[in-house]
Scaffold this motif. Structure first.
Motif, mmCIF file in Angstrom:
data_model
loop_
_atom_site.group_PDB
_atom_site.id
_atom_site.type_symbol
_atom_site.label_atom_id
_atom_site.label_comp_id
_atom_site.label_asym_id
_atom_site.label_seq_id
_atom_site.Cartn_x
_atom_site.Cartn_y
_atom_site.Cartn_z
ATOM 1 N N GLY A 3 35.239 18.094 -33.351
ATOM 2 C CA GLY A 3 35.313 18.053 -34.819
ATOM 3 C C GLY A 3 36.676 17.698 -35.401
ATOM 4 O O GLY A 3 36.934 17.963 -36.564
ATOM 5 N N LYS A 4 37.543 17.045 -34.602
ATOM 6 C CA LYS A 4 38.892 16.684 -35.080
ATOM 7 C C LYS A 4 38.839 15.752 -36.283
ATOM 8 O O LYS A 4 39.470 16.006 -37.305
ATOM 9 C CB LYS A 4 39.688 15.964 -33.977
ATOM 10 N N THR A 5 38.101 14.649 -36.123
ATOM 11 C CA THR A 5 38.098 13.624 -37.170
ATOM 12 C C THR A 5 37.477 14.165 -38.457
ATOM 13 O O THR A 5 37.996 13.950 -39.547
ATOM 14 C CB THR A 5 37.348 12.374 -36.658
ATOM 15 N N THR A 6 36.385 14.882 -38.307
ATOM 16 C CA THR A 6 35.735 15.481 -39.478
ATOM 17 C C THR A 6 36.704 16.430 -40.179
ATOM 18 O O THR A 6 36.842 16.406 -41.399
ATOM 19 C CB THR A 6 34.480 16.271 -39.024
ATOM 20 N N PHE A 7 37.406 17.230 -39.389
ATOM 21 C CA PHE A 7 38.327 18.186 -39.994
ATOM 22 C C PHE A 7 39.537 17.484 -40.615
ATOM 23 O O PHE A 7 40.068 17.953 -41.632
ATOM 24 C CB PHE A 7 38.772 19.258 -38.985
ATOM 25 N N LEU A 46 38.119 26.636 -36.088
ATOM 26 C CA LEU A 46 36.819 26.926 -35.496
ATOM 27 C C LEU A 46 35.771 26.106 -36.255
ATOM 28 O O LEU A 46 35.543 26.328 -37.443
ATOM 29 C CB LEU A 46 36.549 28.423 -35.617
ATOM 30 N N THR A 47 35.194 25.126 -35.563
ATOM 31 C CA THR A 47 34.262 24.202 -36.227
ATOM 32 C C THR A 47 32.810 24.560 -35.904
ATOM 33 O O THR A 47 32.543 25.334 -34.977
ATOM 34 C CB THR A 47 34.507 22.752 -35.779
ATOM 35 N N LYS A 48 31.893 23.973 -36.663
ATOM 36 C CA LYS A 48 30.444 24.084 -36.432
ATOM 37 C C LYS A 48 29.965 25.536 -36.471
ATOM 38 O O LYS A 48 29.051 25.908 -35.746
ATOM 39 C CB LYS A 48 30.053 23.426 -35.109
ATOM 40 N N ILE A 49 30.624 26.344 -37.271
ATOM 41 C CA ILE A 49 30.182 27.736 -37.326
ATOM 42 C C ILE A 49 28.820 27.846 -38.004
ATOM 43 O O ILE A 49 28.184 28.882 -37.957
ATOM 44 C CB ILE A 49 31.213 28.668 -38.008
#
Ligand SMILES: Nc1nc2c(ncn2[C@@H]2O[C@H](COP(=O)(O)OP(=O)(O)O)[C@@H](O)[C@H]2O)c(=O)[nH]1
Ligand SMILES: [Mg+2]
Length: 305
Positions: free
Chosen positions: A106-110, A246-249
């Motif tokens: 999720g780097k780019t999205t974040f 913390l992504t996609k929680i």
């Protein structure tokens, strides 16, 4: 929109939260309730050591007679979870954000969400696409940068990411941006060459922008549960991390992983991210997180706080 976000967030950790709710409503507590809480915490990936701490406190309160009904459990859980997160220090006021993590974490999205978050604080933002391996990476980042109203510097295909970083630092200085976000290629923490490249990127930043605070953030997919814990551990051994995103929680029932990371790795959780909307992130607030887990409040994107 607001309703949509609310609906989506309602489901975060709902499995754990709703089971806790039914315990909190109990009029009397027995040993089996404590066993049930232990099982719940383990299932939510809270980790063995943090779970043990919490259960020990619950057990001694039970034996001392001060744990009689559900609301007592809630009070102790709130307190103990708060203690576990008390080590979580807020991030320093950084101007440079270096995003690292494995592919798909999720780097780019974040990068897009963070640029938008900073733009809302009236900060001009430059995003550097230092992921020069994946052909589609610049395209994806272009869309995010446009949405965030941020400027973008894109590396040529297969250009050395360190050289893209150098160009980005120059542009950042020359055009007086307030923040620089560097999106890097996904790397396996076990791959030496990639970790060396990351160190090179870091060296360039400190050399080019010596008076700026650099924050290296690791994106971690919450859906991986304890695996994400190990990932962070190995990453941290190879390169110093300042915080975890913390992504996609939204897709995870593993809300306990936060306690495990903070307790055992001593890396602060910096941001939470969910969903694909640009507002779907928030700086990590330990108290709010606990209240959310215990079903007292819903987590909301920063826009609505
Ligand atoms: N549900 C959900 N999906 C996400 C989140 N962050 C990223 N994604 C999706 O996960 C995939 C990988 O994300 P990306 O940002 O490209 O990861 P990268 O390889 O680390 O740059 C994409 O399909 C994203 O849309 C999130 O917080 N929640
Ligand atoms: Mg990417």
């Amino acid at each position: 929109m607001f309703q949509f976000i609310k609906e989506k967030l309602k489901n975060i950790y709902s499995a754990v939260t709703s089971q806790l709710q039914s315990i909190f409503e109990k009029k009397s507590i027995d040993q089996s309730t404590i066993d049930q809480i232990q099982e719940l915490l383990i299932k939510a990936d809270t980790g063995i050591a943090p779970t043990k701490k919490i259960i020990t406190h619950l057990q001694s309160a039970y034996e001392a007679g001060s744990l009689q009904e559900g609301s007592d459990v809630k009070k102790i859980l709130h307190q103990e979870l708060g203690l576990l997160l008390s080590k979580n220090k807020p991030l320093p006021q950084a101007t440079i954000f270096l995003l690292v993590g494995i592919n798909g974490s999720g780097k780019t999205t974040f990068a897009g969400k963070l640029a938008h978050f900073l733009a809302k604080q009236k900060k001009s933002c430059l995003i550097a696409a230092a992921d020069t391996f994946r052909a589609a990476a610049p395209e994806q980042l272009t869309i995010w940068a446009q949405k965030a109203g941020a400027s973008l510097i894109i590396g040529r295909p297969n250009q050395d990411p360190a050289s893209v970083t150098f160009d980005a630092c120059e542009q950042f200085k020359n055009q007086n941006f307030d923040a620089l976000i560097i999106d890097t290629a996904g790397r396996l923490q076990t791959k030496d060459s990639l970790m060396k490249e990351l160190e090179k990127i870091k060296r360039i930043i400190t050399k080019q922008l010596p008076n700026h605070i650099v924050c290296t953030l690791l994106t971690v997919d919450a859906m991986l549960g304890q695996n994400s814990f190990h990932q962070a551990q190995i990453f941290h051994q190879s390169t110093a991390l300042d915080g975890i995103v913390l992504t996609k929680i939204d897709g995870s029932a593993k809300g306990g992983i936060v306690f495990s990371i903070v307790q055992e790795l001593s890396i602060p959780i910096a941001y939470l991210s969910w969903g694909e909307h640009i507002d779907d992130m928030t700086p990590f607030n330990p108290e709010l997180y606990i209240q959310n887990l215990l079903g007292e409040v819903k987590l909301q994107s920063h826009k609505h706080q």
